[in-house]
Design a protein around this motif. Structure first.
Motif, PDB file in Angstrom:
ATOM      1  N   ARG A  85      -3.704 -14.746   7.907  1.00 33.79           N
ATOM      2  CA  ARG A  85      -2.267 -15.020   7.735  1.00 33.79           C
ATOM      3  C   ARG A  85      -1.708 -14.254   6.545  1.00 33.79           C
ATOM      4  NH1 ARG A  85      -3.624 -20.195   9.282  1.00 33.79           N
ATOM      5  NH2 ARG A  85      -3.910 -20.859   7.141  1.00 33.79           N
ATOM      6  N   SER A  86      -2.462 -14.222   5.441  1.00 37.75           N
ATOM      7  CA  SER A  86      -1.951 -13.510   4.260  1.00 37.75           C
ATOM      8  C   SER A  86      -1.874 -12.011   4.520  1.00 37.75           C
ATOM      9  CB  SER A  86      -2.813 -13.810   3.032  1.00 37.75           C
ATOM     10  OG  SER A  86      -4.063 -13.195   3.127  1.00 37.75           O
ATOM     11  N   LEU A  87      -2.852 -11.459   5.239  1.00 37.10           N
ATOM     12  CA  LEU A  87      -2.784 -10.035   5.574  1.00 37.10           C
ATOM     13  C   LEU A  87      -1.620  -9.761   6.516  1.00 37.10           C
ATOM     14  CD1 LEU A  87      -6.523  -9.062   6.165  1.00 37.10           C
ATOM     15  CD2 LEU A  87      -5.048  -8.341   4.291  1.00 37.10           C
ATOM     16  N   TRP A  88      -1.422 -10.630   7.496  1.00 38.89           N
ATOM     17  CA  TRP A  88      -0.338 -10.454   8.464  1.00 38.89           C
ATOM     18  C   TRP A  88       1.025 -10.537   7.775  1.00 38.89           C
ATOM     19  CZ3 TRP A  88       0.825  -8.530  12.927  1.00 38.89           C
ATOM     20  CH2 TRP A  88       1.973  -8.918  13.589  1.00 38.89           C
ATOM     21  N   SER A  89       1.221 -11.554   6.939  1.00 41.99           N
ATOM     22  CA  SER A  89       2.514 -11.699   6.281  1.00 41.99           C
ATOM     23  C   SER A  89       2.743 -10.565   5.285  1.00 41.99           C
ATOM     24  CB  SER A  89       2.628 -13.060   5.589  1.00 41.99           C
ATOM     25  OG  SER A  89       1.697 -13.158   4.535  1.00 41.99           O
ATOM     26  N   GLY A  90       1.708 -10.092   4.635  1.00 46.13           N
ATOM     27  CA  GLY A  90       1.834  -8.978   3.704  1.00 46.13           C
ATOM     28  C   GLY A  90       2.196  -7.686   4.389  1.00 46.13           C
TER      29      GLY A  90
END
Length: 95
Positions: A85-90
């Motif tokens: 999720r953090s990679l996707w949102s970033g």
């Protein structure tokens, strides 16, 4: 028991083309060998995808799993989901 190391080894092996209605696939299959080593010396092996996109994600996840209990499957899944999720949102943030 805790995970002491997570190692990824990408491999490619010959995979003869299949002739079918959808055409043929590449002459090589890409896979990854995943090795989990515990602090007690127990080693587990697995196999997964080996394309560049998967390897980038798996390498990002590698270090975050060290120190976790290998039998805590819910915790491992939650850690992986949070990292993804953090990679996707970033990657979706604009300039």
């Amino acid at each position: 028991m805790k995970l002491a190391a997570v190692k990824l080894t990408p491999i490619a092996f010959r995979d003869p083309p299949l002739l079918n209605a959808a055409g043929i696939h590449e002459p090589y299959a890409l896979r990854s060998i995943i090795e989990l080593e515990s602090d007690t010396g127990v080693i587990g092996l697995g196999e997964s995808y080996g394309d560049a996109a998967f390897l980038r994600l798996a390498q990002a996840l590698q270090a975050t799993l060290v120190g976790m209990d290998p039998f805590d499957l819910n915790g491992l899944r939650a850690r992986a989901a949070a990292m993804l999720r953090s990679l996707w949102s970033g990657s979706r943030k604009g300039p």
